[in-house]
Design a protein around this motif. Structure first.
Motif, mmCIF file in Angstrom:
data_model
loop_
_atom_site.group_PDB
_atom_site.id
_atom_site.type_symbol
_atom_site.label_atom_id
_atom_site.label_comp_id
_atom_site.label_asym_id
_atom_site.label_seq_id
_atom_site.Cartn_x
_atom_site.Cartn_y
_atom_site.Cartn_z
ATOM 1 N N LYS A 1 3.890 -3.937 -11.574
ATOM 2 C CA LYS A 1 3.819 -4.992 -10.393
ATOM 3 C C LYS A 1 2.709 -6.103 -10.083
ATOM 4 O O LYS A 1 2.633 -6.215 -8.902
ATOM 5 N N THR B 1 4.372 -12.012 -3.561
ATOM 6 C CA THR B 1 4.499 -11.286 -2.263
ATOM 7 C C THR B 1 2.961 -10.269 -1.651
ATOM 8 O O THR B 1 2.915 -9.972 -2.371
ATOM 9 N N GLU B 2 2.630 -10.902 -0.721
ATOM 10 C CA GLU B 2 1.972 -10.596 -0.219
ATOM 11 C C GLU B 2 1.382 -9.439 1.540
ATOM 12 O O GLU B 2 1.688 -9.806 1.901
ATOM 13 N N HIS B 3 1.630 -8.496 0.891
ATOM 14 C CA HIS B 3 1.497 -7.631 2.165
ATOM 15 C C HIS B 3 0.075 -7.063 3.094
ATOM 16 O O HIS B 3 -0.810 -7.844 2.455
ATOM 17 N N LEU C 1 -0.232 0.285 -8.988
ATOM 18 C CA LEU C 1 0.610 -1.141 -8.660
ATOM 19 C C LEU C 1 0.384 -1.530 -10.767
ATOM 20 O O LEU C 1 1.765 -2.119 -10.906
ATOM 21 N N ALA D 1 9.351 -6.484 -4.535
ATOM 22 C CA ALA D 1 9.385 -6.710 -6.259
ATOM 23 C C ALA D 1 10.400 -6.271 -6.708
ATOM 24 O O ALA D 1 10.860 -6.895 -7.860
ATOM 25 N N CYS E 1 3.340 -7.659 -6.707
ATOM 26 C CA CYS E 1 2.523 -7.662 -5.345
ATOM 27 C C CYS E 1 1.231 -8.550 -5.771
ATOM 28 O O CYS E 1 0.384 -8.450 -6.585
ATOM 29 N N ASN F 1 5.742 -3.883 -0.295
ATOM 30 C CA ASN F 1 5.728 -4.673 -1.470
ATOM 31 C C ASN F 1 6.368 -4.274 -2.149
ATOM 32 O O ASN F 1 6.467 -5.414 -3.541
ATOM 33 N N TRP G 1 1.560 -1.518 0.695
ATOM 34 C CA TRP G 1 2.216 -2.088 -0.799
ATOM 35 C C TRP G 1 3.466 -1.251 -0.710
ATOM 36 O O TRP G 1 4.045 -1.659 -2.321
#
Lengths: 424, 424, 424, 424
Positions: free
Chosen positions: D272, D214-216, D267, D238, D247, D234, D231
C-alpha cells in the motif's frame, strides 16, 4: 456591553443551586482545614490579562476561517474585552500589539475606562513587515546581520514604550521570530550577540518603573534554530540586560515532554520569572484554550506560583495568549480565564503542611496524593460565587449567548471572507 | 595487546588503495583551497577518552546479554582500552568510575602506562547503592532531604577526587539520578537548593588545577523531574559554583527535537562548556554508537567546536559514553572514536570565509550548501592515513578480528550468564 | 490478609463524612440527570487485573532499590495481590509472567482461591535469557534470523498457554523486545515476516476460547527499530493472524505527543482492541502510576471505552502495568486501581445526548465543556461508597498502613540488597 | 527558459574537474564491485515531481515574505518548473493544486509541452474556503457533520479528477485538514466513518487506470485530533477503499522520533505504499528542503525503496513538497531534487550481498558499517555527470544565477507585498 439586568436574571435562576453546592463544598473543605471564604477572596482578587489580538478569529498557515462580527480595530477589540471582563470579572486588563493596535492614546485611555479595563504589557511586532516599513524582517529583526534593520527594530520597540507610557502600561514584552531554517544559515553565536546588543539598546530606553519581558520559543516561524529557543537562553538574556529584565513563559513554547513547572521553579529561583502567556498545546505552539488538553499540568504550574507567593519582588504578569480558530473568541477567552482561576483555586487548596511532611519523609505516594486531592476538588462553586458577588455571570457563556452580543456586533462589523494563511 | 606485525601486515595489504584514495582526495581538496596534510595533522592530534565501563556489555532494565570475555575488573578494562587505542590511535585516555574501578593507585598508574594510556576525568556514582554503604540513595543523593545522605554523597565525591589526584586525573564529572517520579514528591526548588549546597562542598574540595563537570539529563532514572534536567539548570549550577565549574553535554540527554549544536553554542558563549559525552540516540538516552543515527547532527556539533577553536580557556573534554548491548564493545568503541574524528575532519573542511559571506548576505541556500559540501566529503582516507602513519590500523575492525583478541581473553575471563535488568 | 475488623473500624470512622459527601454529590448529579446509584453499580462491577510482577519493587537500568518484604515467589505475590483486592475490591484477577511465576498449577489455583483471586492473561517472556535455556535471545526471539531460536520462543509461548489452561486463564499476551539498535542491523521487512510466521505457529496452538494479545511499543529495549513499533504494525499482525488476535495498548508505549484515545478509537473501529496495560508516562515507557501525570488523558481513553460499551464482541482486558521504584508497590497498585475506576466513573457522567448535539452543530466550546464538566466532578464519594458496601476500605492506604502488613511480611521475607540494573 | 549556450559554457568550465573526480570515484567503486556507469544510468532515469505551489515563496501563520518575481498564475509556475527541470534534468513532471491552478486544460497541456514537462498527481483543496464556494470548510470537509458539506468536498475531488484526465494525470492525492482542536469536539469514530464514506464516493469516480493517494499527518491545522493522523489510519483507509487506493508518506508528517523508514517498510509489506512528499523537518511539518536536516534519514528511506525495487506493482510516486520561506524557491527545488537523487544513488551503492550476510549472522556492527560506507561515499560526480550528459547543468545554482532568470521575471511579474499569515 451586556445588559446588567440580563446577567442578574440569569444569575438568579442559578442562585439556589450555587448556594447549595457552595455550602456543601464549604463543609467538605472545612473538614480539610480550609476556609472556603478565604479561597474565594483570593480568587476574586486574581486577574489575567487579555491580548487584544485574541478576540479576533485566528488561523494557521493553511487557512483562516473568520466568524461573524470580527473586530475591525482596537476599539472593537476593547469592546469585546470589556464584555469578557463584565461576564467573568477575571480579566481586568488588555495587552496591546503594535502596530496592529496603534491609535490615539487619549482615545485608547477613554475607551478602556469606558469598558472598565486598564492596559497591561505592550507587545512589539518585528516578525512581520508592515505597510510603509523601510526595511524587511525577512531575514530577522533584532538579530539581523544588517545594523540598519536592527536599528529599525529597536526604534519600533522604543516607540512601543512611548505608546505604553501614554496609556499607563508598565511593561514591554519582546518576542521575535529571528532564527534560521537551515544549518549554517546563521552564525548561532554571532546572531545571539547581535540580539543581545539590540536588546541592550531597548533596555536602555526602558523607564525605571517598567519591566522588560523576553519570551523564548523552541521553533516557529524559524524551523532550524531560534535565537531565544528555550529558557536557558532567555535566562542568559535577562542576566545580561539587568534587574528589570525578566523571562516570560508561554506554556506552548517548549520541547515535547518538557517539565514546564520545573522551568517555572528554576526561573523563580533565579529571580527572573517575569510572567506567563497561558494557553494549552498537544503538539507544538498550538495556542489552544488554556487547560483544554492537560489541566493537571496547568495546576502544577500554579502549584509553583502559590509556593512562591509572598516572595520579595515576585509579581509575575499573567496573560492569556491563544488562537481561536473554531470557537467564538469571546467564549474561549471567558472559559480560559476561568480555567486559570480554577487552577489557582485548586493550588490554594493544597495542604502545604502535610505535603512538606511527606516530602521530608520521602513518602512519594502521599505527597502526590496530597496534590491530587486538591486538583480533583471541584472548585466551580467558589469561582461562580466570586463572580456572582461582583455582578459577573454565574454562567458567562450562557449569559453571553442569551445577550445576543455576537449577532449585534455582526450587524455593524462587516463580514470578512476566509483567506489562505502563509502558504498561498 | 595486538601483535604489531599483524597490524603492519594488514596495513600493507591496504596501503596502495589508501594512497590512491588519499591522493585523489588531496587533489580535490586542493582545488577547494584546503591542504589535506594540515587536516590530517589536526586529526592525528585529536583524541577522545574511553569510559572504563564502556568495554563491558551494556543492557537495559529488561535484560543484559553478556558476550564472551567480559572484563572482570579495571585491569581487564584497561587492557581492552589499550587495544582500542593501539588500533585507532584516537583514544589516549580512560575515564574511571568509582567505586566500580576502585583499585590501588600505583597499580592503576603502572597498568595504564603499560598499555599506553592516561587517566581522564573521574566519575562518581551516587545513583546506586554499593556494598557496605551506610545510607541508601533510593530517594536521592546530593539533593536528599536527609543531610546525612547528602554528606555521604559529598564524601564519596571527595574520595573520587583523592583517587583521581593519585592517578593523574584533572577533572571530576558529577552525574546524579536525583529527581522524582511523581508530581509533589519533592519540592522542586528546595531540592535544587540542597543540590547546590552539596555541590558547593564538593567544589570547595576541588584542587585548584582541576575542573568540575556537571551533567544534565532530561529524565531517567527519575521519570517526572530531574534535578539537573537541562542545560539551563546546568548553567545556573556552574554559575553558582565558580569559575572551575563547567557544564558537560551528553548528546543523548535532551528533549526530543532539541537543537543540540545551539546548546553547545550557548554554553560556549557563556564560557561554561566543559565537555562532551558522545553517543547517539533516536528516542531517549539510547546510548547508541556515536554517529549511528544522525551523523549530520554530530558534524554540526563539531562545526561549533571548530568555530570556537582558539578561544581563551576553551578546552572541552571529549569522551565516548555508550551502551554496547549487541556488539563487541571494543569494536563499537573503535568505530565510534573514528566517527568523532570524522566529524571533526569534516568540520575542518568547511570554507569559513565563504560561509561568513553567505551568512552576512543572508544567502541561506549557499550557506547551508557550504556546510553540506564539507559534510559529504568522504574523509576516510585522511583518517586512515593518520592511523597508519602512527602504527595504528588502516582498518581497525579487520585487524582486531584477525588478531583473535576476543577469543583469547575469553579463555581467561570466565563466562557471565545473562541477567534481567532492573525489573526483576 | 488484612483483619476485617480493622477495615470495619477504619470505615466506621469515615462513614458519616462519606455519607454526607455522597448525598451532596447525588443531589448535584440528580440535577444533571444522572442517577448516582447507577454509576456506583457500574463502578462496583468494574475490575482491573494486577500483574504479578507489579508487587515487587521495580528499577531502571541504573539501579534497583528494593524495599522491605519483597515477595520471594508467586505465592508471596498472590498474597500481596490478595491484599490489594481485599482493600479496594477493584482488582479481582492476577496476570502471571512465565517463567518468573512458574509453579504447580494446582497449588496456584488453590492459592488464588484462598486469597479471592482468579487468573487473567498469561504473559510469555522471550526478552530475557533464563537459566537452562538452550539458545540466547540476545539478537531476538520470535523474529530471530535463526529458525531454532524462533522455534524455542514459539514453544515457550505454547507452554504458557498450557500453564494458563491449567489455571483457568483465557488469553495470552505476547510482548517481545525484538528489533535493532543500528540502521541495517536487520532487514526490517524480513524480520517482520519471521515474526508473523512465528506468531502464526502460536496462534495455531491457541485454544478456541482464548484470545491472543500482541503489544506494540515504540522503543526499548531496542533503540533503533522495534518489530511491533506502533498500533499500525500491531493491527497488521492481528489482521494477519485471525479473528481471535487482538491489539493490546500500553499507555506508555507511544511516540511523544501521540493522541492515544484516537488510537483506541481506531482499534475499536477495526474490531481489534484487545485490552490495556494501564500506567502513566511523561517521557517514555516510564511505567509510572496510572493517572499520576495526565489524569485527563486517562479520562479521554475511558470516554472512548464508554462510547463503545455494548458493541458486539467488545470486551477489552484491563490490567495495570507499572514499575514501582520509590513507593510501596501495594500502595501504588491500590491507588492506581482506584484511578482507573475514577476515570471510568467520570466518563460515565458525560452527558452523551448534549455532547452529540454539540458535536453535530460544531459547537466545539460546549462539546469540550461537556467533557470537562464530567472530568472535574469529584467522584471520590462514589468510589468509596462502592468499596465500603462490599467490605473493602474507604481509605485503602490508611487501612493498609494501620494493618502493619508490610512490616509483618518483612519478618518472614528476607531483605534483598540493592543492585545495579543493566549497565553493570 | 535558460539559454542553452550559457549552460554549455558553464559546464565546459567544470568539465575537466568533473571528469577527474568521476574517474577517481569510478576506480574506488570498481574496487567495491560497483559499476559506476550502471549507477549513473539509474540516477539519470530517476525523476521527482515538482508541486506547482512550491515555486512561490511560502510562509507561516505569522508572516510571509515574498521575493521578487513571484509567479502570478499556473503558467508562470510552469515556466519556473521548466527552468528547474532544464537545469537539473531531474524533475520531469509537475503536480497541480486545484483550484489554485485551475485553467483551460488545452492551454495547460500546451504550456507543459513547451517547457518539457508532464503532469503528475492532481491535488484537491478542501482545507481552505475559496471564492464563490457555497459552504465553508471551517469545521471540516470530507468528514464534516453536514452531508451537504461532504458532498461539496466530494464533488470538488471529482472535478479534480476531470481536470486531471484532460491533462494526462493518472492519480489523485487527497489531503484534508479535518480533525478537531478540543477533546470532545468531534466523535472520533463517527468522523472517521464519515470520511470513509466520502472517500468511497471519490474512489467510485476514479478512472480504472488511476491511483488514489491519501496522506496522513499527525497535526496541523487541527491541533487535538486529525482524521488521518498516522499511517495506521491511512492503511485502514486504503484497505477500505480498494486496490487502487494507496498511502502517501510526507516525511514531515510524523510524531517526534518516529522511525519513518520502518513505516515505509511496513507499507511496502502491505502493498500500500503509494508515494512520497519529500522534505525535511526538525520539529513538525517544517517543510524544509529535502535532506537539509537529516540526510542519513533520507538515505535510509531510499535504502528501503531500493530493497523493494522490482516488486510487482511497486511504483511509488515521488514528489517534493516544501515551503521555501527564506530562499529562492527555484534554487531550493533544484538542490532538493538533487538531494533526492543523491540518496537514491547512495542506496544503490550498498553492498547487498555483504549486508545480507551480516544480517543473517547478527553482526550488527558490520551491517550498519555497510550502510554507512555507501552513505559516506561522495556521489556528487555521478549526479553531475548524469546532468551534463543530458544537457543540464553541472552546477545548477551557479548556472541559474548566471542566467539572471529571477531578475528577468521580476520585470514582468509585479512585486507582492509582505503579508501576515493566519493570525491577523
Amino acid at each position: 456591553m451586556i445588559d446588567t439586568d440580563l446577567i442578574a436574571t440569569e444569575n438568579r435562576r442559578r442562585a439556589e443551586d450555587l448556594r447549595r453546592d457552595y455550602d456543601a463544598l464549604g463543609q467538605q473543605l472545612d473538614r480539610r482545614g480550609v476556609d472556603i471564604e478565604a479561597v474565594k477572596a483570593k480568587v476574586a482578587g486574581y486577574g489575567v490579562a487579555i491580548p487584544s489580538w485574541g478576540v479576533g478569529t485566528g488561523g494557521t498557515r493553511f487557512a483562516r476561517f473568520p466568524g461573524p462580527g470580527e473586530p475591525r480595530d482596537v476599539f472593537d477589540k476593547l469592546d469585546d474585552c470589556g464584555v469578557i471582563h463584565q461576564l467573568t470579572g477575571a480579566t481586568p486588563s488588555v495587552s496591546l500589539h503594535i502596530p496592529w493596535d496603534k491609535a490615539d492614546p487619549a482615545r485608547l485611555r477613554d475607551k478602556a475606562a469606558a469598558v472598565g479595563l486598564r492596559f497591561d504589557a505592550m507587545n512589539s511586532n518585528t516578525f512581520q513587515d508592515h505597510a510603509g516599513q523601510a526595511l524587511s524582517y525577512r531575514h530577522g529583526s533584532l538579530s539581523h546581520t544588517d545594523a540598519a534593520v536592527r536599528r529599525q527594530a529597536v526604534e519600533h520597540n522604543l516607540e512601543c514604550i512611548e505608546i505604553g507610557r501614554a496609556i499607563g502600561s508598565r511593561a514591554l514584552t519582546v518576542w521575535v521570530g529571528d532564527g534560521s531554517n537551515f544549518p549554517g544559515q546563521t552564525d548561532l553565536s554571532a546572531q545571539f550577540e547581535r540580539y543581545l546588543d539590540a536588546m541592550g539598546a531597548i533596555y536602555d530606553g526602558l523607564p525605571s518603573d517598567w519591566r522588560l519581558f523576553t519570551e523564548h520559543k523552541m521553533y516557529e516561524p524559524a524551523f532550524y534554530s531560534t535565537v531565544v529557543q528555550d529558557w536557558g537562553s532567555n535566562l542568559m538574556i535577562a542576566q545580561h540586560l539587568g534587574e528589570r529584565a525578566y523571562c516570560l513563559v508561554d506554556l506552548g513554547h517548549h520541547a515535547p515532554n518538557a517539565n514546564i513547572e520545573m522551568i517555572v521553579a528554576r526561573l523563580i529561583h533565579a529571580g527572573k520569572l517575569g510572567g506567563f502567556h497561558f494557553n494549552d498545546s498537544k503538539y507544538g505552539d498550538d495556542d489552544l484554550d488554556t487547560g483544554a488538553i492537560d489541566p493537571y499540568r496547568l495546576f502544577l504550574v500554579f502549584n509553583e506560583l502559590v509556593i512562591a507567593e509572598g516572595r520579595a519582588d515576585f509579581a509575575p504578569a499573567h496573560m492569556l495568549d491563544q488562537s481561536h480558530n473554531v470557537t467564538d473568541p469571546i467564549e474561549s477567552l471567558m472559559l480560559s480565564a476561568i480555567e486559570v482561576q480554577r487552577a489557582y483555586a485548586q493550588a490554594l487548596l493544597v495542604d502545604r503542611q502535610a505535603l512538606a511532611g511527606y516530602q521530608q519523609d520521602n513518602d512519594a505516594l502521599m505527597a502526590t496524593a496530597t496534590l491530587k486531592q486538591a486538583f480533583r476538588t471541584d472548585v466551580d462553586p467558589i469561582l461562580a460565587m466570586a463572580r456572582t458577588e461582583r455582578g459577573a455571570a454565574v454562567d458567562p457563556v450562557a449569559a453571553y449567548r442569551a445577550s445576543g452580543y455576537r449577532a449585534a456586533v455582526a450587524e455593524t462589523r462587516p463580514a470578512v471572507s476566509g483567506a489562505g494563511g502563509g502558504i498561498v
